[in-house]
Scaffold this motif. Structure first.
Motif, PDB file in Angstrom:
ATOM      1  N   THR A 119       0.703  -1.227   0.221  1.00 32.71           N
ATOM      2  CA  THR A 119       0.049   0.078  -0.070  1.00 32.71           C
ATOM      3  C   THR A 119       0.743   1.344  -0.012  1.00 32.71           C
ATOM      4  O   THR A 119       0.662   2.120  -0.835  1.00 32.71           O
ATOM      5  CB  THR A 119      -1.022   0.062   1.173  1.00 32.71           C
ATOM      6  OG1 THR A 119      -1.956  -1.124   1.028  1.00 32.71           O
ATOM      7  CG2 THR A 119      -1.750   1.124   1.404  1.00 32.71           C
ATOM      8  N   PHE A 129       2.454   1.591  -3.150  1.00 34.77           N
ATOM      9  CA  PHE A 129       1.240   1.981  -4.207  1.00 34.77           C
ATOM     10  C   PHE A 129       0.945   3.621  -4.102  1.00 34.77           C
ATOM     11  O   PHE A 129       0.840   4.260  -5.200  1.00 34.77           O
ATOM     12  CB  PHE A 129       0.175   1.226  -4.006  1.00 34.77           C
ATOM     13  CG  PHE A 129      -0.844   1.101  -5.008  1.00 34.77           C
ATOM     14  CD1 PHE A 129      -0.858   0.444  -5.993  1.00 34.77           C
ATOM     15  CD2 PHE A 129      -1.903   2.362  -4.807  1.00 34.77           C
ATOM     16  CE1 PHE A 129      -1.933   0.462  -7.044  1.00 34.77           C
ATOM     17  CE2 PHE A 129      -2.944   2.378  -5.804  1.00 34.77           C
ATOM     18  CZ  PHE A 129      -2.862   1.287  -6.861  1.00 34.77           C
ATOM     19  N   VAL A 130       0.666   4.070  -3.038  1.00 31.21           N
ATOM     20  CA  VAL A 130       0.137   5.487  -2.741  1.00 31.21           C
ATOM     21  C   VAL A 130       1.494   6.374  -2.734  1.00 31.21           C
ATOM     22  O   VAL A 130       1.218   7.464  -3.506  1.00 31.21           O
ATOM     23  CB  VAL A 130      -0.482   5.545  -1.226  1.00 31.21           C
ATOM     24  CG1 VAL A 130      -0.763   6.700  -1.100  1.00 31.21           C
ATOM     25  CG2 VAL A 130      -1.520   4.755  -1.322  1.00 31.21           C
ATOM     26  N   ARG A 149       4.483   5.066  -5.955  1.00 31.37           N
ATOM     27  CA  ARG A 149       3.730   4.349  -7.222  1.00 31.37           C
ATOM     28  C   ARG A 149       4.862   3.626  -7.780  1.00 31.37           C
ATOM     29  O   ARG A 149       5.054   3.537  -9.314  1.00 31.37           O
ATOM     30  CB  ARG A 149       3.328   5.305  -8.082  1.00 31.37           C
ATOM     31  CG  ARG A 149       1.983   6.123  -7.608  1.00 31.37           C
ATOM     32  CD  ARG A 149       1.958   7.588  -8.348  1.00 31.37           C
ATOM     33  NE  ARG A 149       0.666   8.274  -7.771  1.00 31.37           N
ATOM     34  CZ  ARG A 149      -0.349   8.366  -8.052  1.00 31.37           C
ATOM     35  NH1 ARG A 149      -0.570   8.180  -9.239  1.00 31.37           N
ATOM     36  NH2 ARG A 149      -1.312   8.814  -7.490  1.00 31.37           N
TER      37      ARG A 149
END
Lengths: 294, 312
Positions: free
Chosen positions: B246, B249-250, B253
């Protein structure tokens, strides 16, 4: 002889040396502690600053002007869906999954703690092995399976599995706790005519309440924070939980209203902070008994 | 509620069933049933299905076609796969030891603190509770952005602001994520604190009579008695570190230049962005094999450094 001398002349010096050392230790601990929570306080304070001034005044903690407009603007949400909906969705997912996790883990934990049946040891080992099968390993396989079942776009993949006690952490925690309840109580209840289920309902379950509270708190916080699950399974914006909505809200590609983002981010932390403040005892107990990651 | 079925005469099938499910061993198995069903339905079936898909070319739209070991061979030749593996190991091997060292150091300091222990514990533990949230991920991104808190606030204050792109630099981007992981050392700290409190005071008293200094006491008493705790933390956190998703990802990226494209993130991309469900399934199985062997290796080293002898 040496020891006699040192005992004689130490007390005074040791106290002085001790207090200075103690004081330095305290300052170090406090200093690092402040650095630790500084980012969180910074976000909280920034949510009350005028949104255009947040990064210009990033070095100042105290807002020059206190405003609440970030909270009103943020609440409007994205794509005509307000944060009222997003938070409700988060609550449905967290509460639903938590109810499932607590009921099923308690039942299975009881079976492992008190039951004597064929295959118990193997099943217990399998349960422990799920600790090594975290969500990321299962992400793709489960997605393909739920895709076959036609569950994509619904909350089913995020809630239903919780009712089947496949989170090894919680079963392990509850089994351990139940093992600590004296077996004499079972025997007494059995003599009084309680069945295996009766012992669970009347004796073990009421005595396991602390472990069940710990389980529900961790389950709630983790589900509230869960991002990967909703990212994969939820499709419509109106069904987004707060975690997904925040990500969309803080899209760096668009011109982001950072004041509103920080306001909604701060709001999204309220449940976990409230649990932390009022029920910290249960979290700490869970961590130190079962080594749960927090 | 007959508890002894042997002496019961059945009046109808229903009471026979009731008596059956009340037999102790059957009842225990029934309580265990949710796990048995769930383990099969939500773990065995999907893992089995994905094992099949891993040998196919499958895009989730048309039926899978059997391709044998193609996905695994492709993985071997996929430079992005190797760079994702390298980034993941780098992340895990940097963040886990740092986290444990911090946790132990602060736990030792807190052991002496008496008066403000509640406040200290709260300060250090709060990041662990909130660290997994999206709010913190977004905040972290803002801390290290070019116009973020570190540059505009802290470095500007000291006159050192050079608008350095912490998230855009190949060398520093991954360290912002490592820092975020280390920041959450509070739960390990609590585990250490609980273990430290169990070490009997007499051991320290006896050793100081024998002339051992603080450092010697730490190396010869504290550390050996903590090794089971350290081992447990090491295993669990190495697994967790290997699964980082996560935050990368946030916050980053996977950028810049794939330097934070962790394994789980690359697997996600393959399946959900490129539609390669067969390749993604193969990656999931390789991931399982890696986690399994890493845990196995840690357990093999166990007898060389973990002290299980208790306190006497």
């Amino acid at each position: 002889m040496m020891s006699a001398i040192s005992i004689k002349d130490t007390p005074k010096r040791r106290i002085k040396k001790g207090t200075i050392k103690h004081l330095i230790g305290q300052i170090v601990v406090l200093g690092i502690g402040i650095i630790m929570i500084y980012p969180l306080i910074w976000m909280f304070m920034s949510s009350f600053k005028e949104t255009g001034t947040i990064f210009e005044t990033a070095g100042e903690l105290w807002p020059r002007v206190w405003v609440l407009e970030n909270y009103f603007n943020g609440w409007q949400g994205v794509s005509n869906v307000t944060f009222g909906t997003f938070f409700t969705n988060s609550a449905i997912l967290s509460v639903g999954g938590t109810i499932g996790a607590v009921i099923s883990s308690a039942l299975v934990g009881y079976a492992f703690s008190r039951g004597r049946f064929v295959g118990r040891k193997i099943l217990f080992a399998l349960m422990l092995s799920t600790l090594m099968l975290p969500a990321q390993v299962l992400m793709v396989p489960q997605f393909l399976w739920f895709n076959q079942l036609g569950w994509i776009g619904t909350y089913m993949p995020l809630i239903v599995p919780a009712f089947f006690a496949i989170s090894g952490f919680f079963v392990f925690l509850i089994t351990n706790f139940m093992n600590g309840i004296p077996r004499e109580l079972d025997e007494a209840a059995r003599i009084d005519g309680c069945s295996f289920y009766g012992i669970f309902m009347r004796i073990i379950l009421p005595l396991s309440v602390p472990a069940l509270i710990t389980t529900s708190l961790f389950s709630f916080i983790w589900r509230w924070d869960d991002f990967m699950g909703p990212l994969i399974y939820v499709r419509r914006v109106a069904q987004f939980p707060a975690s997904l909505a925040l990500r969309m809200f803080a899209d760096p590609a668009a011109a982001t209203d950072w004041g509103a983002v920080f306001a909604m981010s701060t709001l999204s932390l309220v449940p976990a902070v409230a649990i932390f403040i009022f029920l910290q005892k249960y979290l700490v107990e869970g961590i130190s008994t079962a080594g749960l990651k927090g | 509620m007959q508890s002894n079925p042997a002496t019961t005469t059945w009046k109808n099938p229903l009471s026979a069933i009731i008596a059956f499910i009340h037999r102790e061993k059957i009842a225990a198995f029934i309580c265990c049933l949710p796990f048995v069903v769930g383990f099969f339905t939500f773990l065995i079936v999907p893992m089995g299905m994905s094992l099949y898909y891993s040998f196919t070319n499958f895009n989730m739209l048309s039926p899978p076609t059997w391709t044998g070991f193609d996905n695994y061979i492709r993985m071997w030749n996929d430079t992005r796969f190797w760079s994702s593996l390298r980034a993941t190991f780098y992340f895990a091997f940097a963040s886990v030891p740092l986290r444990l060292i911090f946790a132990l150091a602060i736990a030792m300091l807190l052991l002496r603190a008496r008066r403000l222990i509640g406040i200290y514990r709260a300060m250090y533990y709060l990041p662990s509770i909130l660290g997994g949230s999206l709010a913190v991920a977004i905040l972290w991104g803002r801390l290290f952005a070019i116009n973020g808190v570190l540059n505009e606030g802290i470095l500007e204050f000291f006159g050192l602001n050079r608008n350095f792109p912490w998230l855009g630099n190949v060398n520093t981007a991954i360290w912002t994520l490592i820092l975020l992981a280390v920041w959450q050392f509070g739960s390990s700290m609590l585990i250490f604190l609980a273990s430290l409190k169990q070490i009997p005071e007499q051991l320290y008293e006896a050793s100081s009579i024998d002339g051992a200094g603080k450092i010697k006491q730490f190396v010869k008493i504290t550390l050996p008695l903590l090794t089971p705790t350290i081992f447990f933390n090491l295993v669990m956190q190495t697994i967790a570190g290997f699964l980082a998703f996560t935050q990368a990802f946030v916050i980053t990226r996977g950028e810049p230049m794939d330097s934070t494209l962790f394994y789980a993130l690359y697997m996600y991309r393959q399946v959900f962005d490129f539609g390669n469900a067969g390749y993604g399934s193969a990656m999931a199985w390789v991931m399982l094999a890696i986690i399994g062997s890493m845990t196995g290796i840690l357990f093999l080293t166990r007898r060389f450094w973990v002290y299980d002898g208790g306190y006497t």
